[in-house]
Design a protein around this motif. Structure first.
Motif, PDB file in Angstrom:
ATOM      1  N   MET A   1       0.855  -1.175   0.000  1.00  0.00           N
ATOM      2  CA  MET A   1       0.000   0.000   0.000  1.00  0.00           C
ATOM      3  C   MET A   1       0.896   1.231   0.000  1.00  0.00           C
ATOM      4  O   MET A   1       1.882   1.296   0.724  1.00  0.00           O
ATOM      5  CB  MET A   1      -0.901  -0.029   1.232  1.00  0.00           C
ATOM      6  CG  MET A   1      -1.889   1.069   1.307  1.00  0.00           C
ATOM      7  SD  MET A   1      -3.066   0.790   2.650  1.00  0.00           S
ATOM      8  CE  MET A   1      -4.165   2.114   2.317  1.00  0.00           C
ATOM      9  N   ARG A   2       0.508   2.177  -0.815  1.00  0.00           N
ATOM     10  CA  ARG A   2       1.291   3.404  -0.952  1.00  0.00           C
ATOM     11  C   ARG A   2       0.327   4.589  -0.867  1.00  0.00           C
ATOM     12  O   ARG A   2      -0.663   4.629  -1.591  1.00  0.00           O
ATOM     13  CB  ARG A   2       2.002   3.379  -2.300  1.00  0.00           C
ATOM     14  CG  ARG A   2       2.911   4.525  -2.588  1.00  0.00           C
ATOM     15  CD  ARG A   2       3.653   4.304  -3.904  1.00  0.00           C
ATOM     16  NE  ARG A   2       4.585   3.187  -3.776  1.00  0.00           N
ATOM     17  CZ  ARG A   2       4.998   2.434  -4.796  1.00  0.00           C
ATOM     18  NH1 ARG A   2       4.570   2.651  -6.013  1.00  0.00           N
ATOM     19  NH2 ARG A   2       5.845   1.449  -4.576  1.00  0.00           N
ATOM     20  N   VAL A   3       0.646   5.531   0.036  1.00  0.00           N
ATOM     21  CA  VAL A   3      -0.205   6.706   0.209  1.00  0.00           C
ATOM     22  C   VAL A   3       0.661   7.958   0.140  1.00  0.00           C
ATOM     23  O   VAL A   3       1.660   8.065   0.845  1.00  0.00           O
ATOM     24  CB  VAL A   3      -0.967   6.661   1.557  1.00  0.00           C
ATOM     25  CG1 VAL A   3      -1.742   7.950   1.788  1.00  0.00           C
ATOM     26  CG2 VAL A   3      -1.907   5.458   1.595  1.00  0.00           C
ATOM     27  N   VAL A   4       0.257   8.872  -0.711  1.00  0.00           N
ATOM     28  CA  VAL A   4       0.881  10.184  -0.779  1.00  0.00           C
ATOM     29  C   VAL A   4       0.031  11.112   0.081  1.00  0.00           C
ATOM     30  O   VAL A   4      -1.169  11.259  -0.157  1.00  0.00           O
ATOM     31  CB  VAL A   4       0.968  10.710  -2.228  1.00  0.00           C
ATOM     32  CG1 VAL A   4       1.527  12.130  -2.254  1.00  0.00           C
ATOM     33  CG2 VAL A   4       1.795   9.776  -3.089  1.00  0.00           C
ATOM     34  N   ILE A   5       0.667  11.704   1.104  1.00  0.00           N
ATOM     35  CA  ILE A   5      -0.011  12.653   1.988  1.00  0.00           C
ATOM     36  C   ILE A   5       0.375  14.055   1.526  1.00  0.00           C
ATOM     37  O   ILE A   5       1.560  14.378   1.434  1.00  0.00           O
ATOM     38  CB  ILE A   5       0.444  12.493   3.457  1.00  0.00           C
ATOM     39  CG1 ILE A   5       0.217  11.086   3.958  1.00  0.00           C
ATOM     40  CG2 ILE A   5      -0.241  13.525   4.345  1.00  0.00           C
ATOM     41  CD1 ILE A   5       0.852  10.830   5.333  1.00  0.00           C
ATOM     42  N   GLN A   6      -0.630  14.875   1.259  1.00  0.00           N
ATOM     43  CA  GLN A   6      -0.389  16.278   0.932  1.00  0.00           C
ATOM     44  C   GLN A   6      -1.110  17.120   1.981  1.00  0.00           C
ATOM     45  O   GLN A   6      -2.338  17.061   2.080  1.00  0.00           O
ATOM     46  CB  GLN A   6      -0.900  16.612  -0.465  1.00  0.00           C
ATOM     47  CG  GLN A   6      -0.135  15.877  -1.548  1.00  0.00           C
ATOM     48  CD  GLN A   6      -0.683  16.198  -2.920  1.00  0.00           C
ATOM     49  OE1 GLN A   6      -1.818  15.917  -3.225  1.00  0.00           O
ATOM     50  NE2 GLN A   6       0.160  16.791  -3.749  1.00  0.00           N
ATOM     51  N   ARG A   7      -0.324  17.834   2.778  1.00  0.00           N
ATOM     52  CA  ARG A   7      -0.938  18.724   3.759  1.00  0.00           C
ATOM     53  C   ARG A   7      -1.622  19.844   2.989  1.00  0.00           C
ATOM     54  O   ARG A   7      -1.019  20.442   2.098  1.00  0.00           O
ATOM     55  CB  ARG A   7       0.123  19.263   4.707  1.00  0.00           C
ATOM     56  CG  ARG A   7      -0.460  19.887   5.967  1.00  0.00           C
ATOM     57  CD  ARG A   7       0.619  20.280   6.925  1.00  0.00           C
ATOM     58  NE  ARG A   7       1.296  21.483   6.428  1.00  0.00           N
ATOM     59  CZ  ARG A   7       2.310  22.062   7.052  1.00  0.00           C
ATOM     60  NH1 ARG A   7       2.783  21.570   8.178  1.00  0.00           N
ATOM     61  NH2 ARG A   7       2.868  23.148   6.553  1.00  0.00           N
ATOM     62  N   SER A   8      -2.868  20.117   3.338  1.00  0.00           N
ATOM     63  CA  SER A   8      -3.671  20.997   2.514  1.00  0.00           C
ATOM     64  C   SER A   8      -4.425  22.026   3.341  1.00  0.00           C
ATOM     65  O   SER A   8      -4.912  21.734   4.426  1.00  0.00           O
ATOM     66  CB  SER A   8      -4.677  20.146   1.727  1.00  0.00           C
ATOM     67  OG  SER A   8      -5.553  20.947   0.998  1.00  0.00           O
ATOM     68  N   LYS A   9      -4.518  23.234   2.793  1.00  0.00           N
ATOM     69  CA  LYS A   9      -5.337  24.284   3.397  1.00  0.00           C
ATOM     70  C   LYS A   9      -6.776  24.195   2.925  1.00  0.00           C
ATOM     71  O   LYS A   9      -7.689  24.647   3.607  1.00  0.00           O
ATOM     72  CB  LYS A   9      -4.781  25.664   3.031  1.00  0.00           C
ATOM     73  CG  LYS A   9      -3.442  25.951   3.655  1.00  0.00           C
ATOM     74  CD  LYS A   9      -2.962  27.334   3.273  1.00  0.00           C
ATOM     75  CE  LYS A   9      -1.620  27.614   3.925  1.00  0.00           C
ATOM     76  NZ  LYS A   9      -1.137  28.957   3.612  1.00  0.00           N
ATOM     77  N   GLN A  10      -6.970  23.604   1.751  1.00  0.00           N
ATOM     78  CA  GLN A  10      -8.300  23.453   1.170  1.00  0.00           C
ATOM     79  C   GLN A  10      -8.187  22.457   0.033  1.00  0.00           C
ATOM     80  O   GLN A  10      -7.203  22.472  -0.709  1.00  0.00           O
ATOM     81  CB  GLN A  10      -8.783  24.805   0.644  1.00  0.00           C
ATOM     82  CG  GLN A  10     -10.153  24.797   0.046  1.00  0.00           C
ATOM     83  CD  GLN A  10     -10.536  26.184  -0.451  1.00  0.00           C
ATOM     84  OE1 GLN A  10      -9.895  27.180  -0.140  1.00  0.00           O
ATOM     85  NE2 GLN A  10     -11.585  26.245  -1.238  1.00  0.00           N
TER      86      GLN A  10
END
Length: 146
Positions: A1-10
């Motif tokens: 399993m591979r997950v790309v986390i992008q911290r986001s404001k919206q």
């Protein structure tokens, strides 16, 4: 399993002109599954996503998790994370899990995040989606179960 986390404001996901999921503050998760993934992989990655410290404390150091900082999740299935690109010019997706096994694992992943106390919005599995986000930082991290 591979997950790309992008911290986001919206962030939001739109399918056929309709918003299917949206968040104001949190993580956009691009979720890829492969043939050998199991529920143990799902649980491991969900726990990692909920606990990884990607939010700054009062000294500007990444010391807070999304649970501590607050924020929601926008989870988007993304089989293309398992693209094989070493040969030729067209990517191969042979390492991506087939929909019949990937869909239940993606749904279980989202439920596991909810069980850990996070609000989870989603795209639509297998649909052509327009994903819009304001990447905060930018902070982008890859988490893998293997």
């Amino acid at each position: 399993m591979r997950v790309v986390i992008q911290r986001s404001k919206q962030a939001s996901v739109t399918v056929n002109g309709e918003v299917t999921g949206a968040i104001e503050n949190g993580y956009v998760l691009l979720v890829g599954l492969t043939h050998s993934d199991t529920i143990e992989d799902v649980k491991y990655v969900a726990k990692k996503v909920s606990e990884i410290r990607l939010w700054e404390d009062e000294e500007g150091k990444m010391n807070h998790s999304i649970l501590e900082h607050g924020g929601d999740i926008l989870s988007v299935s993304q089989f293309t994370l398992y693209a094989e690109t070493r040969k030729g010019r067209r990517p191969s997706f042979i390492d991506a899990a087939r929909p019949e096994s990937a869909l239940p694992l993606w749904e279980a992943f989202n439920e596991e995040l909810r069980a850990l106390g996070l609000k989870v919005e989603t795209g639509i599995f297998g649909a052509m989606m327009d994903v819009s986000l304001i990447n905060d930082g930018p902070v982008t991290i890859i988490v893998e179960s293997k």
